[in-house]
Design a protein around this motif. Structure first.
Motif, PDB file in Angstrom:
ATOM      1  N   PHE A  92       0.825  -1.204   0.000  1.00 19.20           N
ATOM      2  CA  PHE A  92       0.000   0.000   0.000  1.00 19.20           C
ATOM      3  C   PHE A  92       0.861   1.256   0.000  1.00 19.20           C
ATOM      4  CE2 PHE A  92      -2.084   3.423   2.377  1.00 19.20           C
ATOM      5  CZ  PHE A  92      -3.229   3.600   1.610  1.00 19.20           C
ATOM      6  N   LYS A  93       1.876   1.286   0.856  1.00 17.62           N
ATOM      7  CA  LYS A  93       2.733   2.468   0.962  1.00 17.62           C
ATOM      8  C   LYS A  93       3.516   2.711  -0.330  1.00 17.62           C
ATOM      9  CE  LYS A  93       1.766   3.967   5.064  1.00 17.62           C
ATOM     10  NZ  LYS A  93       1.141   5.305   5.240  1.00 17.62           N
ATOM     11  N   LEU A  94       3.926   1.632  -0.995  1.00 17.13           N
ATOM     12  CA  LEU A  94       4.691   1.777  -2.229  1.00 17.13           C
ATOM     13  C   LEU A  94       3.883   2.463  -3.333  1.00 17.13           C
ATOM     14  CD1 LEU A  94       6.570  -1.651  -2.456  1.00 17.13           C
ATOM     15  CD2 LEU A  94       7.624   0.610  -2.247  1.00 17.13           C
ATOM     16  N   PHE A  95       2.564   2.191  -3.350  1.00 12.05           N
ATOM     17  CA  PHE A  95       1.736   2.679  -4.460  1.00 12.05           C
ATOM     18  C   PHE A  95       0.612   3.613  -4.008  1.00 12.05           C
ATOM     19  CE2 PHE A  95       3.424  -1.510  -5.669  1.00 12.05           C
ATOM     20  CZ  PHE A  95       4.108  -1.164  -6.822  1.00 12.05           C
ATOM     21  N   GLN A  96       0.696   4.069  -2.773  1.00 13.74           N
ATOM     22  CA  GLN A  96      -0.381   4.873  -2.194  1.00 13.74           C
ATOM     23  C   GLN A  96      -0.692   6.123  -3.000  1.00 13.74           C
ATOM     24  OE1 GLN A  96       0.532   6.127   1.770  1.00 13.74           O
ATOM     25  NE2 GLN A  96      -1.458   7.076   2.132  1.00 13.74           N
ATOM     26  N   THR A  97       0.317   6.791  -3.495  1.00 15.70           N
ATOM     27  CA  THR A  97       0.106   8.074  -4.176  1.00 15.70           C
ATOM     28  C   THR A  97       0.094   7.963  -5.700  1.00 15.70           C
ATOM     29  OG1 THR A  97       2.495   8.524  -4.121  1.00 15.70           O
ATOM     30  CG2 THR A  97       1.184   9.350  -2.281  1.00 15.70           C
ATOM     31  N   THR A  98       0.324   6.754  -6.205  1.00 17.42           N
ATOM     32  CA  THR A  98       0.426   6.631  -7.665  1.00 17.42           C
ATOM     33  C   THR A  98      -0.619   5.709  -8.290  1.00 17.42           C
ATOM     34  OG1 THR A  98       2.079   4.867  -7.388  1.00 17.42           O
ATOM     35  CG2 THR A  98       2.898   7.117  -7.662  1.00 17.42           C
ATOM     36  N   ARG A  99      -0.913   4.592  -7.655  1.00 17.15           N
ATOM     37  CA  ARG A  99      -1.772   3.610  -8.310  1.00 17.15           C
ATOM     38  C   ARG A  99      -2.993   3.185  -7.494  1.00 17.15           C
ATOM     39  NH1 ARG A  99       1.315   1.178 -12.620  1.00 17.15           N
ATOM     40  NH2 ARG A  99       3.476   1.926 -12.576  1.00 17.15           N
ATOM     41  N   ILE A 100      -2.895   3.227  -6.184  1.00 16.69           N
ATOM     42  CA  ILE A 100      -4.018   2.811  -5.337  1.00 16.69           C
ATOM     43  C   ILE A 100      -4.905   4.015  -5.073  1.00 16.69           C
ATOM     44  CG2 ILE A 100      -4.683   1.925  -3.077  1.00 16.69           C
ATOM     45  CD1 ILE A 100      -2.153   0.245  -3.083  1.00 16.69           C
ATOM     46  N   GLN A 101      -6.138   3.965  -5.567  1.00 12.01           N
ATOM     47  CA  GLN A 101      -7.007   5.139  -5.518  1.00 12.01           C
ATOM     48  C   GLN A 101      -8.348   4.879  -4.833  1.00 12.01           C
ATOM     49  OE1 GLN A 101      -7.337   6.075  -9.673  1.00 12.01           O
ATOM     50  NE2 GLN A 101      -5.238   6.873  -9.828  1.00 12.01           N
ATOM     51  N   LYS A 102      -8.807   3.647  -4.807  1.00 17.88           N
ATOM     52  CA  LYS A 102     -10.128   3.384  -4.252  1.00 17.88           C
ATOM     53  C   LYS A 102     -10.126   2.102  -3.425  1.00 17.88           C
ATOM     54  CE  LYS A 102     -11.711   1.274  -8.624  1.00 17.88           C
ATOM     55  NZ  LYS A 102     -10.456   1.429  -9.380  1.00 17.88           N
ATOM     56  N   THR A 103     -11.268   1.821  -2.806  1.00 12.45           N
ATOM     57  CA  THR A 103     -11.388   0.682  -1.902  1.00 12.45           C
ATOM     58  C   THR A 103     -11.002  -0.630  -2.577  1.00 12.45           C
ATOM     59  OG1 THR A 103     -13.149   1.757  -0.634  1.00 12.45           O
ATOM     60  CG2 THR A 103     -12.996  -0.634  -0.464  1.00 12.45           C
ATOM     61  N   ALA A 104     -11.482  -0.847  -3.802  1.00  6.34           N
ATOM     62  CA  ALA A 104     -11.190  -2.098  -4.501  1.00  6.34           C
ATOM     63  C   ALA A 104      -9.695  -2.279  -4.734  1.00  6.34           C
ATOM     64  CB  ALA A 104     -11.935  -2.141  -5.832  1.00  6.34           C
ATOM     65  N   ASP A 105      -8.967  -1.190  -4.940  1.00  5.75           N
ATOM     66  CA  ASP A 105      -7.519  -1.276  -5.133  1.00  5.75           C
ATOM     67  C   ASP A 105      -6.824  -1.742  -3.864  1.00  5.75           C
ATOM     68  OD1 ASP A 105      -8.018  -0.246  -7.654  1.00  5.75           O
ATOM     69  OD2 ASP A 105      -7.461   1.803  -7.114  1.00  5.75           O
ATOM     70  N   VAL A 106      -7.268  -1.221  -2.724  1.00 11.54           N
ATOM     71  CA  VAL A 106      -6.688  -1.622  -1.433  1.00 11.54           C
ATOM     72  C   VAL A 106      -6.953  -3.101  -1.175  1.00 11.54           C
ATOM     73  CG1 VAL A 106      -6.664  -1.204   1.054  1.00 11.54           C
ATOM     74  CG2 VAL A 106      -6.988   0.704  -0.523  1.00 11.54           C
ATOM     75  N   VAL A 107      -8.181  -3.525  -1.433  1.00 10.98           N
ATOM     76  CA  VAL A 107      -8.542  -4.936  -1.235  1.00 10.98           C
ATOM     77  C   VAL A 107      -7.716  -5.835  -2.148  1.00 10.98           C
ATOM     78  CG1 VAL A 107     -10.403  -6.633  -1.437  1.00 10.98           C
ATOM     79  CG2 VAL A 107     -10.883  -4.373  -0.477  1.00 10.98           C
ATOM     80  N   ALA A 108      -7.532  -5.413  -3.403  1.00  8.83           N
ATOM     81  CA  ALA A 108      -6.737  -6.198  -4.348  1.00  8.83           C
ATOM     82  C   ALA A 108      -5.302  -6.361  -3.857  1.00  8.83           C
ATOM     83  CB  ALA A 108      -6.752  -5.547  -5.729  1.00  8.83           C
ATOM     84  N   ALA A 109      -4.738  -5.296  -3.290  1.00  9.43           N
ATOM     85  CA  ALA A 109      -3.368  -5.371  -2.765  1.00  9.43           C
ATOM     86  C   ALA A 109      -3.276  -6.379  -1.629  1.00  9.43           C
ATOM     87  CB  ALA A 109      -2.919  -3.991  -2.287  1.00  9.43           C
ATOM     88  N   ALA A 110      -4.263  -6.366  -0.729  1.00  4.26           N
ATOM     89  CA  ALA A 110      -4.266  -7.306   0.397  1.00  4.26           C
ATOM     90  C   ALA A 110      -4.417  -8.750  -0.086  1.00  4.26           C
ATOM     91  CB  ALA A 110      -5.394  -6.955   1.366  1.00  4.26           C
ATOM     92  N   VAL A 111      -5.323  -8.967  -1.027  1.00  3.46           N
ATOM     93  CA  VAL A 111      -5.551 -10.318  -1.547  1.00  3.46           C
ATOM     94  C   VAL A 111      -4.321 -10.814  -2.302  1.00  3.46           C
ATOM     95  CG1 VAL A 111      -6.933 -11.700  -3.163  1.00  3.46           C
ATOM     96  CG2 VAL A 111      -8.054 -10.064  -1.636  1.00  3.46           C
ATOM     97  N   ALA A 112      -3.634  -9.920  -3.005  1.00  6.56           N
ATOM     98  CA  ALA A 112      -2.426 -10.312  -3.735  1.00  6.56           C
ATOM     99  C   ALA A 112      -1.357 -10.856  -2.792  1.00  6.56           C
ATOM    100  CB  ALA A 112      -1.875  -9.116  -4.518  1.00  6.56           C
TER     101      ALA A 112
END
Length: 254
Positions: A92-112
């Motif tokens: 999350f921290k690596l991509f917080q300001t560039t690629r992760i923008q919404k709830t589904a993105d955060v969930v995808a990162a955790a599931v990955a």
């Protein structure tokens, strides 16, 4: 060892990656997902050492319940979920300001991260088993009642904590307590019913508790998926209305 059990052990990985792909994330999320998978693999190292130490301490205990609590709740649930959380937080921290923008993105990162961890966990379980085929078939359960389901829940609460502006402390607590609680409940009850006589009331009670734990995995995952779909539909509706208003404003100006 035969190749078939190993191939079966990676079926959950393939299925889970396909399910993540079904969400049709933008191409910029591919880097996030593969980074999460890689970090999920890497966190297996500290988990191995933590579980080795904690399980060794548990072996010194005489009581069945005390031993199961130390080894399954502290050794498995707490150590695994904390390390996976660290892997997710790094992603999350690596991509917080560039690629992760919404709830589904955060969930995808955790599931990955969960997928990477699950892959190593399943393969090593098969390699270490005296009955590889049986172990590989048992690991298929991780598709629906494994870390991916837990990290769906963790990721959803994390999104509310990290991206939201209300009740952040509550969601921050829930993103760790719920996965650890469900994981610990399932592993603890499974350990007890397998350790006692199969025909004893104790075995039946803890088997029922284990089934309830499996149900909790499924219910948690389904609720999060429903919430994500609901939020996605709401976002699409808002964007459509905004576009329609912009077109109407442009038409009135012309």
């Amino acid at each position: 060892m035969e190749t078939l059990p190993l191939l079966i052990s990676i079926v959950p990985t393939v299925v889970l990656l396909a399910l993540v792909g079904a969400f049709r994330f933008s191409s910029q999320m591919l880097c996030v997902i593969w980074t999460g998978v890689a970090l999920g693999v890497l966190v297996c190292v500290p988990v191995y050492f933590m579980e080795t130490v904690i399980e060794g301490a548990g072996d010194q205990l005489a009581g069945l319940y005390e031993k199961a609590f130390v080894q399954q709740v502290l050794g498995a649930a707490v150590s695994e979920e904390l390390c996976i959380f660290i892997g997710f937080l790094l992603t999350f921290k690596l991509f917080q300001t560039t690629r992760i923008q919404k709830t589904a993105d955060v969930v995808a990162a955790a599931v990955a991260v969960a997928i990477g961890f699950t892959t190593i966990e399943n393969v090593t379980a098969v390699l270490a088993s005296e009955t590889p085929m049986s172990a590989s078939l048992n690991r298929l359960l991780s598709i629906v009642a494994g870390h991916a389901s837990l990290q769906l829940v963790m990721g959803y609460f994390a999104a509310k904590c990290l991206l939201g502006d209300r009740n952040r402390l509550m969601f921050g607590v829930l993103m760790l307590v719920v996965p650890i609680g469900v994981h610990g409940w399932g592993d603890f009850s499974e350990s007890i019913f397998q350790a006692v006589d199969a025909d004893s009331p104790q075995s039946q009670q803890f088997f029922s508790a284990w089934i309830f734990g499996i149900f909790a995995y499924l219910v948690g995952a389904v609720i999060v998926l429903f919430k994500l779909r609901e939020e996605s539909a709401s976002s699409t509706t808002v964007e459509a209305v905004s576009t329609a208003n912009d077109e109407a404003d442009a038409g009135s100006v012309s």
